[in-house]
Each structure stands twice: as structure tokens, then as C-alpha cells.
Design a protein around this motif. Structure first.
Motif, PDB file in Angstrom:
ATOM      1  N   ARG A 176       0.224   3.087   8.533  1.00  0.00           N
ATOM      2  CA  ARG A 176       1.633   2.754   9.176  1.00  0.00           C
ATOM      3  C   ARG A 176       2.566   1.501   8.941  1.00  0.00           C
ATOM      4  O   ARG A 176       2.471   0.629   9.880  1.00  0.00           O
ATOM      5  CB  ARG A 176       1.582   3.129  10.882  1.00  0.00           C
ATOM      6  CG  ARG A 176       1.147   4.498  11.429  1.00  0.00           C
ATOM      7  CD  ARG A 176       0.531   4.285  12.524  1.00  0.00           C
ATOM      8  NE  ARG A 176      -0.385   3.728  12.978  1.00  0.00           N
ATOM      9  CZ  ARG A 176      -1.086   3.821  14.058  1.00  0.00           C
ATOM     10  NH1 ARG A 176      -1.028   4.261  15.049  1.00  0.00           N
ATOM     11  NH2 ARG A 176      -2.453   3.215  14.142  1.00  0.00           N
ATOM     12  N   TYR A 177       3.091   1.511   7.533  1.00  0.00           N
ATOM     13  CA  TYR A 177       3.749   0.261   7.135  1.00  0.00           C
ATOM     14  C   TYR A 177       4.823  -0.032   8.084  1.00  0.00           C
ATOM     15  O   TYR A 177       5.195  -1.174   7.978  1.00  0.00           O
ATOM     16  CB  TYR A 177       4.280   0.608   5.800  1.00  0.00           C
ATOM     17  CG  TYR A 177       3.060   0.748   4.741  1.00  0.00           C
ATOM     18  CD1 TYR A 177       2.336  -0.345   4.189  1.00  0.00           C
ATOM     19  CD2 TYR A 177       3.046   1.864   4.302  1.00  0.00           C
ATOM     20  CE1 TYR A 177       1.113  -0.100   3.356  1.00  0.00           C
ATOM     21  CE2 TYR A 177       1.693   2.124   3.301  1.00  0.00           C
ATOM     22  CZ  TYR A 177       1.039   1.243   2.926  1.00  0.00           C
ATOM     23  OH  TYR A 177      -0.068   1.411   2.039  1.00  0.00           O
ATOM     24  N   ASN A 178       5.567   0.997   8.722  1.00  0.00           N
ATOM     25  CA  ASN A 178       6.775   0.648   9.415  1.00  0.00           C
ATOM     26  C   ASN A 178       6.654   0.119  10.852  1.00  0.00           C
ATOM     27  O   ASN A 178       7.537  -0.128  11.827  1.00  0.00           O
ATOM     28  CB  ASN A 178       7.651   1.889   9.343  1.00  0.00           C
ATOM     29  CG  ASN A 178       6.924   3.043  10.289  1.00  0.00           C
ATOM     30  OD1 ASN A 178       5.673   3.088  10.085  1.00  0.00           O
ATOM     31  ND2 ASN A 178       7.715   4.067  10.528  1.00  0.00           N
ATOM     32  N   ARG A 179       5.270  -0.081  11.252  1.00  0.00           N
ATOM     33  CA  ARG A 179       4.736  -0.424  12.649  1.00  0.00           C
ATOM     34  C   ARG A 179       4.498  -1.970  12.733  1.00  0.00           C
ATOM     35  O   ARG A 179       4.539  -2.610  11.732  1.00  0.00           O
ATOM     36  CB  ARG A 179       3.861   0.419  13.291  1.00  0.00           C
ATOM     37  CG  ARG A 179       3.911   1.780  13.055  1.00  0.00           C
ATOM     38  CD  ARG A 179       5.031   2.413  14.173  1.00  0.00           C
ATOM     39  NE  ARG A 179       4.712   1.967  15.517  1.00  0.00           N
ATOM     40  CZ  ARG A 179       3.926   2.706  16.309  1.00  0.00           C
ATOM     41  NH1 ARG A 179       3.682   3.842  15.872  1.00  0.00           N
ATOM     42  NH2 ARG A 179       3.371   2.629  17.445  1.00  0.00           N
ATOM     43  N   SER A 180       4.008  -2.603  13.592  1.00  0.00           N
ATOM     44  CA  SER A 180       3.648  -3.980  13.764  1.00  0.00           C
ATOM     45  C   SER A 180       2.446  -4.359  12.732  1.00  0.00           C
ATOM     46  O   SER A 180       1.757  -3.447  11.940  1.00  0.00           O
ATOM     47  CB  SER A 180       2.915  -4.256  15.178  1.00  0.00           C
ATOM     48  OG  SER A 180       1.880  -3.631  15.250  1.00  0.00           O
ATOM     49  N   LYS A 181       2.478  -5.686  12.336  1.00  0.00           N
ATOM     50  CA  LYS A 181       1.433  -5.927  11.435  1.00  0.00           C
ATOM     51  C   LYS A 181       0.033  -5.671  11.900  1.00  0.00           C
ATOM     52  O   LYS A 181      -0.891  -5.380  11.280  1.00  0.00           O
ATOM     53  CB  LYS A 181       1.598  -7.422  11.280  1.00  0.00           C
ATOM     54  CG  LYS A 181       0.588  -8.199  10.330  1.00  0.00           C
ATOM     55  CD  LYS A 181       0.857  -9.720  10.238  1.00  0.00           C
ATOM     56  CE  LYS A 181       0.061 -10.273   9.139  1.00  0.00           C
ATOM     57  NZ  LYS A 181       0.094 -11.784   9.310  1.00  0.00           N
ATOM     58  N   LYS A 184      -0.797  -2.090  11.035  1.00  0.00           N
ATOM     59  CA  LYS A 184      -1.013  -1.835   9.704  1.00  0.00           C
ATOM     60  C   LYS A 184      -2.472  -2.311   9.296  1.00  0.00           C
ATOM     61  O   LYS A 184      -2.979  -1.604   8.719  1.00  0.00           O
ATOM     62  CB  LYS A 184       0.249  -2.802   9.039  1.00  0.00           C
ATOM     63  CG  LYS A 184      -0.047  -2.421   7.284  1.00  0.00           C
ATOM     64  CD  LYS A 184       1.099  -3.293   6.588  1.00  0.00           C
ATOM     65  CE  LYS A 184       0.710  -4.623   6.715  1.00  0.00           C
ATOM     66  NZ  LYS A 184       1.741  -5.497   5.990  1.00  0.00           N
TER      67      LYS A 184
END
Length: 380
Positions: A176-181, A184
């Protein structure tokens, strides 16, 4: 899975991971160069050495043993092994027959002259090996690392149990690249952990077996060889001057095992022999049996052949665990694979530690409430 059960497995995974992570990182980092120990030894060897008398006769094993003891006055022989690709005999000595690994001295000798072969006086690889094996603490260090290995296996099992409920709404390999670090890295941790789970389980279990080498060998001595030592009550470990011919002992062992290859000799008083016998170890000639040794025992004082005993199952397990642990049975391609999996495991361990630390921060609180524990090799 019920929430109560999930919470229990999550706690097991978190605490077993946190307790063993630092030591597992050390083992992975030190294990990486040890995978390539043969190649590193070859690189550090100048390659300039040649036997003093390449066309001459080989010295006897008794002569080479005398040369080794003259090289280390006051010490006793512990092991003798043999290079397969050059006329070299390796002799390990120590101050006493039961010397600890840190007190042992390893040296190689030219079989054509008895001279010391350069390049085997220890160094960084010996330091790394001992750190990896026992933290320079001997048996207590080995057993402690074995306990850390058991915790690693528990972390792996609990991680696998948690993986299915965690991934129930996600496709395998989702990142999930578009979520929080943190999310990810959680996805990276989960993916890399589940990909390496089988390998890490094998390496962890074989590592635990290797840490039990001393108890395993003592069990072998006290049970399997009890009848051979029963008649020696009150006898002491023979000194080098009291020992019978080593050449004769090896000749008798080779005669008793016609289709096996000489690997090494263990002298009286050490873990790999009794207090009263030479233990001449031979191995098979197939890819599998080459890692399984069989000892022939010869009375070290009289030179009388005592017995040839097949190792019990627990010794065979120990013998196979070493090469399996380091990937040292399939040539360079397998070593490269082992190294890649080792590096991935380091990433899993570091990411697991990061996820646990990030969870403590206020910024990560909201993200954590959306997720459960991670599947393998770390704590989240």
C-alpha cells in the motif's frame, strides 16, 4: 479466529520477536560472510605456496604429529584433518585435551616436509565464527543462542498464524504505497517474512541443533560408547608420549571401512572421542553420506582396534545441520541463494523493529488501530 486468540498470538509474536531480534541480527550479519568462508579463505590465500618436495614421499602421520607438537611445545593434540586438494595436514592443539575453542590453536603442515603452511593462523573469520557460535562464552553462550533460536521459531509460528487473518482483505503481495509510511513497511515486512518463512525455519532449527553440539556429543560418549570405556576405570588420558602409532590406528580404521573416506582424527580426551581412544572419522562418498561420519575407535595406548560404531540419529542430525545451516552442500549457487535470503531476513528483522518503535509514536497511533500484528520475523 476469535479476538482473544488473535490477541494471544499477537502477544507471543511481539515478545518473542523483540527478545531475540538483536541476537538474530547479529547472527544474520555474522552468518553472511560465514556462508562464503571457503571463498574468503581462498581469496586471502596468496596461492603462492607449493609443497617443498612435490615429487617426494609423504611424511607419516606420526612424523607430522611430532612436527605439530614441536611447533606448540607443552600442548596436546586435539584434532587432525586432511586437505583434499593438496598435500597438507591440519592439526589442532590445545593446553589440555578438553580445551575450550578459544584456547585451541590450528596450524597446517606440508606433508612432504613437515614445515608450517602459511595462511592459517586465525584472523577475522575465526573471530566472526566464534562470535556467531557462542559469543566467546563457550557452552553457556551456545545454549543462550539456542534459546534465542527457539524464540525465533516461536515468532515464526505465531507470525504464520497471524498472517491469514491479517491478509483476509488483501491480495497476496499487496504493497500500500499510497498509505502511511508505517503501513507501507508493514506490507514489506509481511511479504518478505512469509516468502522466507520456510528457509528461516530451517536455518533457525538447524542453528538450535548446532548449539546443542556439546550435550549431543556427551550423550553419544556416555551412552553409545559406554561399553567401550567400561574397562578403563581409574585410567587417565594418555599423554602424546604414551600414545600408540597414529598411522597404525588410521590404517586399521580404513581397513574396517573399505568404501569410506578418511575425514579427521579426534584424539583422546576431547568431545569427539573417549578419554582412551583415537576416534578415526570416515565419511561416505555420495552427496548425502559425505556429511555423515562414522568413527572407528582404536585404543590410544595399545593400538588395538576397538570398534566401528555408526553414529546414532541425534549425531547424524547434528552432522547434517551444519552444512544445511550455512548452505554448504550445493556449491556456490546455493550459497548465493542462502546469502540473498539472509539479507532479506535482515530487512525483515529491521523492519519489524522499526514497526514496533513507530507504533510507540503518536503519529503512528491511528495507523496501528487499522491493523493487527505482522506475520513473521518481527514485532509490530
Amino acid at each position: 479466529m476469535k479476538q482473544k486468540t488473535l490477541t494471544l498470538w499477537s502477544a507471543i509474536h511481539k515478545w518473542t520477536s523483540l527478545i531475540c531480534t538483536a541476537f538474530m541480527l547479529m547472527l544474520c550479519l555474522t552468518g553472511l560472510p560465514l556462508i562464503f568462508h571457503d571463498e574468503i579463505d581462498a581469496l586471502t590465500d596468496s596461492g603462492d605456496w607449493q609443497p617443498a618436495n612435490p615429487d617426494g614421499p609423504l611424511l607419516s602421520l606420526d612424523q607430522l604429529l611430532d612436527a605439530a607438537l614441536a611447533h606448540r611445545p607443552g600442548e596436546v593434540p586435539l584434532f587432525m584433518s586432511f586437505d583434499t586438494d593438496r598435500p597438507v595436514v591440519n592439526v589442532t592443539t590445545g593446553p589440555t585435551p578438553d580445551a575450550a575453542a578459544g584456547d585451541m590453536h590450528f596450524a597446517s603442515f606440508d606433508r612432504t616436509s613437515g614445515e608450517v603452511v602459511p595462511g592459517h593462523e586465525g584472523g577475522i573469520m575465526d573471530f566472526i565464527l566464534q562470535l556467531h557460535t557462542d559469543l566467546f562464552l563457550g557452552l553457556p553462550g551456545m545454549l543462550f543462542l539456542g534459546a534465542m533460536g527457539v524464540l525465533l521459531v516461536l515468532a515464526i509460528v505465531s507470525g504464520v498464524v497471524l498472517y491469514a487473518p491479517f491478509m483476509r482483505k488483501l491480495d497476496f503481495g499487496t504493497l500500500r504505497y499510497n498509505r502511511s509510511k508505517r503501513l507501507k513497511w508493514l506490507d514489506y515486512h509481511n511479504l518478505l517474512g512469509i516468502v522466507t518463512v520456510a528457509w528461516l525455519t530451517v536455518v533457525g532449527l538447524t542453528g538450535v541443533v548446532n548449539t546443542l553440539a556439546t550435550p549431543i556429543l556427551e550423550t553419544w560418549q556416555n551412552r553409545s560408547l559406554a561399553d567401550l570405556t567400561a574397562g578403563y576405570q581409574g585410567a587417565t588420558v594418555p599423554t602424546p608420549q604414551e600414545m600408540a602409532s597414529l598411522d597404525d590406528a588410521v590404517a586399521q580404521a580404513q581397513e574396517a571401512a573399505m568404501n569410506m573416506t578418511l575425514q579427521f582424527v579426534a584424539f583422546p580426551g576431547g568431545d569427539w572421542s573417549t578419554d582412551y581412544h583415537y576416534a578415526v572419522f570416515l565419511h561416505g562418498n555420495t552427496p548425502l553420506t559425505s556429511h555423515i561420519v562414522t568413527p572407528a575407535l582404536v585404543d590410544a595406548r595399545t593400538g588395538a582396534f576397538a570398534a566401528m560404531r555408526e553414529m546414532p540419529w541425534y549425531n547424524k542430525t547434528l552432522a547434517l545441520s551444519g552444512p544445511l545451516h550455512f548452505g554448504d552442500y550445493g556449491g556456490l549457487p546455493l550459497k548465493i541463494l542462502w546469502a540473498l535470503l539472509d539479507v532479506i531476513t535482515i530487512v525483515v528483522l529491521i523492519s519489524g523493529l522499526y514497526l514496533w518503535l513507530a507504533r510507540r509514536s503518536p503519529v503512528a497511533g491511528a495507523a496501528h488501530r487499522q491493523t493487527q500484528a505482522s506475520p513473521t520475523g518481527g514485532a509490530s
